[in-house]
Design an enzyme around this catalytic site. Structure first.
Site, PDB file in Angstrom:
ATOM      1  N   ARG A 170       0.854  -1.187   0.000  1.00 34.66           N
ATOM      2  CA  ARG A 170       0.000   0.000   0.000  1.00 34.66           C
ATOM      3  C   ARG A 170       0.887   1.234   0.000  1.00 34.66           C
ATOM      4  O   ARG A 170       2.065   1.175   0.364  1.00 34.66           O
ATOM      5  CB  ARG A 170      -0.940   0.024   1.220  1.00 34.66           C
ATOM      6  N   ALA A 230       5.552   6.449  -2.631  1.00 37.45           N
ATOM      7  CA  ALA A 230       6.594   5.855  -3.472  1.00 37.45           C
ATOM      8  C   ALA A 230       7.776   5.352  -2.648  1.00 37.45           C
ATOM      9  O   ALA A 230       8.895   5.301  -3.118  1.00 37.45           O
ATOM     10  CB  ALA A 230       7.076   6.855  -4.532  1.00 37.45           C
ATOM     11  N   ARG A 231       7.510   4.985  -1.414  1.00 44.01           N
ATOM     12  CA  ARG A 231       8.517   4.482  -0.471  1.00 44.01           C
ATOM     13  C   ARG A 231       9.583   5.534  -0.133  1.00 44.01           C
ATOM     14  O   ARG A 231      10.662   5.204   0.323  1.00 44.01           O
ATOM     15  CB  ARG A 231       9.202   3.213  -1.010  1.00 44.01           C
ATOM     16  N   LEU A 232       9.270   6.811  -0.351  1.00 43.66           N
ATOM     17  CA  LEU A 232      10.175   7.895   0.022  1.00 43.66           C
ATOM     18  C   LEU A 232       9.802   8.371   1.425  1.00 43.66           C
ATOM     19  O   LEU A 232       9.263   9.460   1.625  1.00 43.66           O
ATOM     20  CB  LEU A 232      10.099   9.031  -1.004  1.00 43.66           C
TER      21      LEU A 232
END
Length: 211
Positions: A8, A189-191
């Protein structure tokens, strides 16, 4: 179930340096208050990691019972695996996971035993059944069945039916003196946003870490 397809996006909030408190204990308190106000399940639950004499790490959930500038406090059976690990290596780590808020906190530190006075003060504040359970459970040791445990509990309940339950000499607590903190807030975005507090001559240095 295809585990590689479970994912997610973390889009709830960001975390910026300007909103962080200079003191990590105060920052932890702030996030704890928010987690509690939002009625998260067990907001004071923290995953305690220890290492045994063979270098094998182990983890388990304990409950934070006190937080101040001296550190984080939890209580346990002093014969438990976690206590034996700490006796051999006092360096520990705790981790708070509040996934509903897309937040994590990782804390490294050194654990030391609480005084009997501090332990007794907390013990007498516990519900009586919890006090009795401390006597009934030989924590971390093998038992034959649930029935055996309940029989031990019932026996102690009868023993302490009248009057106060005394503090077991094998029950105590630890204070973790933090040596570093990391506050994590999920990002798209996994940032993710990560900030580390490390001790310095004048307090704490705060650095942003790459996700």
């Amino acid at each position: 179930m295809k585990l590689d397809e479970v994912r997610r996006e973390y889009l709830r909030d960001g975390l910026r340096r300007k909103v962080l408190k200079e003191d990590p204990i105060e920052q932890l308190e702030d996030w704890l208050v928010q987690a509690n106000e939002l009625e998260l399940v067990d907001p004071t639950a923290m995953n305690l990691a220890t290492v045994d004499k063979d270098g094998q790490p182990s983890q388990r959930i304990v409950l934070l019972k006190k937080l101040d500038q001296d550190g984080l406090v939890f209580f346990t059976n002093l014969n438990s695996n976690k206590a034996q690990d700490i006796n051999n290596n006092s360096k520990v780590s705790v981790h708070f996971s509040w996934l509903q808020l897309e937040r994590q906190i990782k804390i490294k530190g050194v654990a030391s035993r609480l005084s009997n006075t501090e332990v007794l003060k907390y013990f007498i504040s516990r519900p009586k059944d919890s006090q009795i359970a401390a006597w009934a459970s030989n924590q971390s040791q093998p038992i034959s069945s649930r029935q055996f445990l309940m029989a031990a509990f019932d026996k102690m309940k009868q023993k302490f039916a009248d009057g106060e339950v005394p503090l077991p000499d094998f029950w105590g607590g630890y204070r973790i003196k933090p040596t570093s903190f990391e506050f994590w807030q999920g990002g798209g975005a996994r940032l993710h946003d990560r900030f580390e507090y490390a001790p310095s001559e004048f307090g704490w240095d705060i650095k942003r870490l790459a996700p």
